[in-house]
Design a protein around this motif. Sequence first.
Motif, PDB file in Angstrom:
ATOM      1  N   MET A   1       0.842  -1.177   0.000  1.00  0.00           N
ATOM      2  CA  MET A   1       0.000   0.000   0.000  1.00  0.00           C
ATOM      3  C   MET A   1       0.890   1.245   0.000  1.00  0.00           C
ATOM      4  O   MET A   1       1.766   1.395   0.837  1.00  0.00           O
ATOM      5  N   ALA A   2       0.676   2.093  -0.957  1.00  0.00           N
ATOM      6  CA  ALA A   2       1.476   3.313  -1.070  1.00  0.00           C
ATOM      7  C   ALA A   2       1.070   4.320   0.005  1.00  0.00           C
ATOM      8  O   ALA A   2      -0.103   4.421   0.359  1.00  0.00           O
ATOM      9  N   LEU A   3       2.057   5.016   0.500  1.00  0.00           N
ATOM     10  CA  LEU A   3       1.768   6.056   1.479  1.00  0.00           C
ATOM     11  C   LEU A   3       1.143   7.252   0.781  1.00  0.00           C
ATOM     12  O   LEU A   3       1.489   7.582  -0.349  1.00  0.00           O
ATOM     13  N   ASP A   4       0.238   7.896   1.436  1.00  0.00           N
ATOM     14  CA  ASP A   4      -0.453   9.060   0.917  1.00  0.00           C
ATOM     15  C   ASP A   4       0.547  10.146   0.497  1.00  0.00           C
ATOM     16  O   ASP A   4       1.516  10.415   1.206  1.00  0.00           O
ATOM     17  N   THR A   5       0.294  10.747  -0.649  1.00  0.00           N
ATOM     18  CA  THR A   5       1.199  11.774  -1.182  1.00  0.00           C
ATOM     19  C   THR A   5       1.364  12.935  -0.207  1.00  0.00           C
ATOM     20  O   THR A   5       2.487  13.394   0.031  1.00  0.00           O
ATOM     21  N   ALA A   6       0.285  13.400   0.371  1.00  0.00           N
ATOM     22  CA  ALA A   6       0.373  14.530   1.303  1.00  0.00           C
ATOM     23  C   ALA A   6       1.205  14.164   2.526  1.00  0.00           C
ATOM     24  O   ALA A   6       1.995  14.979   3.018  1.00  0.00           O
ATOM     25  N   TRP A   7       1.063  12.930   3.007  1.00  0.00           N
ATOM     26  CA  TRP A   7       1.851  12.499   4.153  1.00  0.00           C
ATOM     27  C   TRP A   7       3.332  12.470   3.802  1.00  0.00           C
ATOM     28  O   TRP A   7       4.177  12.943   4.563  1.00  0.00           O
ATOM     29  N   ARG A   8       3.664  11.888   2.634  1.00  0.00           N
ATOM     30  CA  ARG A   8       5.066  11.803   2.223  1.00  0.00           C
ATOM     31  C   ARG A   8       5.662  13.190   2.023  1.00  0.00           C
ATOM     32  O   ARG A   8       6.801  13.455   2.413  1.00  0.00           O
ATOM     33  N   ARG A   9       4.906  14.088   1.406  1.00  0.00           N
ATOM     34  CA  ARG A   9       5.390  15.460   1.203  1.00  0.00           C
ATOM     35  C   ARG A   9       5.605  16.144   2.558  1.00  0.00           C
ATOM     36  O   ARG A   9       6.616  16.810   2.776  1.00  0.00           O
ATOM     37  N   GLY A  10       4.669  15.955   3.476  1.00  0.00           N
ATOM     38  CA  GLY A  10       4.808  16.533   4.810  1.00  0.00           C
ATOM     39  C   GLY A  10       6.015  15.982   5.551  1.00  0.00           C
ATOM     40  O   GLY A  10       6.740  16.721   6.229  1.00  0.00           O
ATOM     41  N   PHE A  11       6.260  14.684   5.408  1.00  0.00           N
ATOM     42  CA  PHE A  11       7.415  14.031   6.037  1.00  0.00           C
ATOM     43  C   PHE A  11       8.709  14.642   5.502  1.00  0.00           C
ATOM     44  O   PHE A  11       9.601  15.010   6.269  1.00  0.00           O
ATOM     45  N   LEU A  12       8.799  14.772   4.185  1.00  0.00           N
ATOM     46  CA  LEU A  12       9.975  15.384   3.563  1.00  0.00           C
ATOM     47  C   LEU A  12      10.152  16.823   4.055  1.00  0.00           C
ATOM     48  O   LEU A  12      11.250  17.215   4.454  1.00  0.00           O
ATOM     49  N   CYS A  13       9.089  17.591   4.057  1.00  0.00           N
ATOM     50  CA  CYS A  13       9.200  18.997   4.450  1.00  0.00           C
ATOM     51  C   CYS A  13       9.574  19.159   5.912  1.00  0.00           C
ATOM     52  O   CYS A  13      10.315  20.081   6.266  1.00  0.00           O
ATOM     53  N   LEU A  46      16.321   8.866   4.617  1.00  0.00           N
ATOM     54  CA  LEU A  46      15.080   8.208   4.218  1.00  0.00           C
ATOM     55  C   LEU A  46      14.045   9.248   3.785  1.00  0.00           C
ATOM     56  O   LEU A  46      13.392   9.094   2.747  1.00  0.00           O
ATOM     57  N   GLY A  47      13.909  10.308   4.560  1.00  0.00           N
ATOM     58  CA  GLY A  47      12.960  11.370   4.206  1.00  0.00           C
ATOM     59  C   GLY A  47      13.286  11.990   2.860  1.00  0.00           C
ATOM     60  O   GLY A  47      12.393  12.229   2.036  1.00  0.00           O
ATOM     61  N   LEU A  48      14.557  12.224   2.620  1.00  0.00           N
ATOM     62  CA  LEU A  48      14.973  12.837   1.359  1.00  0.00           C
ATOM     63  C   LEU A  48      14.712  11.916   0.169  1.00  0.00           C
ATOM     64  O   LEU A  48      14.432  12.378  -0.933  1.00  0.00           O
ATOM     65  N   ARG A  49      14.756  10.633   0.405  1.00  0.00           N
ATOM     66  CA  ARG A  49      14.556   9.671  -0.690  1.00  0.00           C
ATOM     67  C   ARG A  49      13.099   9.558  -1.130  1.00  0.00           C
ATOM     68  O   ARG A  49      12.801   8.851  -2.095  1.00  0.00           O
ATOM     69  N   LEU A  50      12.209  10.252  -0.457  1.00  0.00           N
ATOM     70  CA  LEU A  50      10.817  10.324  -0.893  1.00  0.00           C
ATOM     71  C   LEU A  50      10.651  11.300  -2.065  1.00  0.00           C
ATOM     72  O   LEU A  50       9.658  11.248  -2.788  1.00  0.00           O
ATOM     73  N   ALA A  51      11.623  12.180  -2.250  1.00  0.00           N
ATOM     74  CA  ALA A  51      11.504  13.264  -3.232  1.00  0.00           C
ATOM     75  C   ALA A  51      11.300  12.792  -4.673  1.00  0.00           C
ATOM     76  O   ALA A  51      10.446  13.351  -5.373  1.00  0.00           O
ATOM     77  N   GLY A  53       9.816  10.200  -5.996  1.00  0.00           N
ATOM     78  CA  GLY A  53       8.429   9.774  -6.198  1.00  0.00           C
ATOM     79  C   GLY A  53       7.473  10.951  -6.183  1.00  0.00           C
ATOM     80  O   GLY A  53       6.530  11.010  -6.987  1.00  0.00           O
ATOM     81  N   LEU A  54       7.717  11.891  -5.274  1.00  0.00           N
ATOM     82  CA  LEU A  54       6.864  13.086  -5.216  1.00  0.00           C
ATOM     83  C   LEU A  54       6.988  13.905  -6.488  1.00  0.00           C
ATOM     84  O   LEU A  54       5.993  14.430  -6.996  1.00  0.00           O
ATOM     85  N   ALA A  55       8.195  14.000  -7.020  1.00  0.00           N
ATOM     86  CA  ALA A  55       8.399  14.744  -8.269  1.00  0.00           C
ATOM     87  C   ALA A  55       7.689  14.037  -9.429  1.00  0.00           C
ATOM     88  O   ALA A  55       7.056  14.694 -10.263  1.00  0.00           O
ATOM     89  N   GLU A  56       7.779  12.712  -9.474  1.00  0.00           N
ATOM     90  CA  GLU A  56       7.109  11.960 -10.531  1.00  0.00           C
ATOM     91  C   GLU A  56       5.601  12.167 -10.501  1.00  0.00           C
ATOM     92  O   GLU A  56       4.956  12.198 -11.542  1.00  0.00           O
ATOM     93  N   GLU A  57       5.056  12.330  -9.297  1.00  0.00           N
ATOM     94  CA  GLU A  57       3.614  12.525  -9.128  1.00  0.00           C
ATOM     95  C   GLU A  57       3.194  13.980  -9.339  1.00  0.00           C
ATOM     96  O   GLU A  57       2.011  14.286  -9.302  1.00  0.00           O
TER      97      GLU A  57
END
Length: 130
Positions: A1-13, A46-51, A53-57
Motif C-alpha cells: 500500500m502506497a503512502l499518501d502523497t500529502a503524508w510523504r510530502r509533509g514528512f519530507l518537508c 530516508l525522508g529525502l529519498r521520498l523526493a 516519487g513526489l516529483a514523478e507525481e
Amino acid sequence: MALDTAWRRGFLCRFLVVVAASASDQRAWREEHAILAAELAPDLLLGLRLAPGLAEEGSLSSDSLADVQLIEEVLEEMTRGGATDWWTAQALSDSPGWARLRELAGRVLVREGETRTGLRDLRVLPRENR
C-alpha cells in the motif's frame, strides 16, 4: 500500500525544516529531544529519498528535486563512514556543509510554499518507539 502523497510530502518537508533551521535552533531541538547523530542521519536520508516519487507525481518541482538530491549528497559526504561529528554544536555553527544544507533546504521550502514551522513544533518518537 502506497503512502499518501500529502503524508510523504509533509514528512519530507519536516526534515527540510530541521535542516534549514539555524544552528542555535538545531542545538536546542537536538538537546530537547535527546537526538543522537547516529539516529538522525538515516532518518534524514530516508525522508529525502521520498523526493523522486513526489516529483514523478507532480507534488514536488523538478528544481526542488534537484536541490533535495544535492542535500542528500552533502549529507552522505558529511556522514560517510558513520561519522557523527557533523551534529556537534561546533559543526552546526561552523561547518561549510551545514551552511550549504541550510541554503538548499530553505530554498526548497520557499519554492514549494512551505512555511518554516519552528523546530519546537516538531516532535520525535520516543526512542523505545523507533
